[in-house]
Design an enzyme around this catalytic site. Sequence first.
Site, PDB file in Angstrom:
ATOM      1  N   TYR A  15     -66.227 -31.772  57.131  1.00 48.41           N
ATOM      2  CA  TYR A  15     -67.169 -32.002  58.260  1.00 48.41           C
ATOM      3  C   TYR A  15     -68.457 -31.383  58.137  1.00 48.41           C
ATOM      4  O   TYR A  15     -69.169 -31.185  58.091  1.00 48.41           O
ATOM      5  CB  TYR A  15     -66.093 -30.184  59.019  1.00 48.41           C
ATOM      6  CG  TYR A  15     -67.129 -29.788  59.937  1.00 48.41           C
ATOM      7  CD1 TYR A  15     -67.094 -30.453  61.369  1.00 48.41           C
ATOM      8  CD2 TYR A  15     -67.646 -29.013  60.367  1.00 48.41           C
ATOM      9  CE1 TYR A  15     -67.442 -30.158  62.513  1.00 48.41           C
ATOM     10  CE2 TYR A  15     -68.527 -27.984  61.327  1.00 48.41           C
ATOM     11  CZ  TYR A  15     -68.172 -28.887  62.443  1.00 48.41           C
ATOM     12  OH  TYR A  15     -69.367 -28.395  64.208  1.00 48.41           O
TER      13      TYR A  15
ATOM     14  N   LYS B  27     -71.959 -33.373  59.108  1.00 44.13           N
ATOM     15  CA  LYS B  27     -72.979 -32.468  59.582  1.00 44.13           C
ATOM     16  C   LYS B  27     -74.391 -32.354  59.107  1.00 44.13           C
ATOM     17  O   LYS B  27     -75.602 -32.636  59.703  1.00 44.13           O
ATOM     18  CB  LYS B  27     -72.686 -30.702  60.234  1.00 44.13           C
ATOM     19  CG  LYS B  27     -71.568 -31.063  60.923  1.00 44.13           C
ATOM     20  CD  LYS B  27     -71.603 -31.763  62.269  1.00 44.13           C
ATOM     21  CE  LYS B  27     -70.730 -32.310  63.465  1.00 44.13           C
ATOM     22  NZ  LYS B  27     -71.398 -33.030  64.669  1.00 44.13           N
TER      23      LYS B  27
ATOM     24  N   VAL C 254     -68.752 -22.500  67.760  1.00 42.64           N
ATOM     25  CA  VAL C 254     -68.868 -22.310  68.969  1.00 42.64           C
ATOM     26  C   VAL C 254     -66.620 -22.849  69.862  1.00 42.64           C
ATOM     27  O   VAL C 254     -66.706 -23.508  69.097  1.00 42.64           O
ATOM     28  CB  VAL C 254     -69.693 -23.969  69.722  1.00 42.64           C
ATOM     29  CG1 VAL C 254     -69.915 -24.175  71.533  1.00 42.64           C
ATOM     30  CG2 VAL C 254     -70.705 -23.910  68.690  1.00 42.64           C
TER      31      VAL C 254
END
Length: 188
Positions: free
Chosen positions: A95, A99, A128
């Site tokens: 991940y 990113k 988030v």
Amino acid sequence: MIDVYAPTGLIADRHKLAENLARTVMRWEKVPEIPLFLDNTAAFVHELDTEAFSTAGGDNRSEDLASAAGEQGCADLVTTASIAALDVFPGFPVYGATKAYVAHLGTNLRQELAPKGIRAMTVEPGIVDTELQNQIADADVRRRLSDTRDRIEWLTPADIAEVVLFAVSRPARVSLPAVPVLSSGQTR
């Protein structure tokens, strides 16, 4: 992780597409097919109703950014990375790497598009409250992430949308190329 946005009904088998994209990310990153990576590499296929997109003028067609920049003085291209592009988060290696790719792509796009009047911005959110937390297969990683709720108030998608709105509403002479957005209690 990779996100795909498409009009509702365009993709017949979203699950299969998401699985194939996640596996492609793994191949591209040259990571081994072991549970750590299989359980933490994801793709999300988001369906958007054509009414979910509109220009300020009410047009819901995608316009060429360069011609829009010529007509309006500037245009904006916004990509979404993550604070994980800048820091190491145990349990999220792929991940974070994907990113970091998005953040680096944004830097390169700024160099290429700025002379055409196109502002490229990369928003880099912290934690988030999205569907990502429900997609983590590793129980320990899921628990560690969940435990952060006791210490900090997670950001909402609306928080990120407001930051993007602020950035793209600046005068043409102002560019916010990379915008990390953290919850007040999140240090990284």
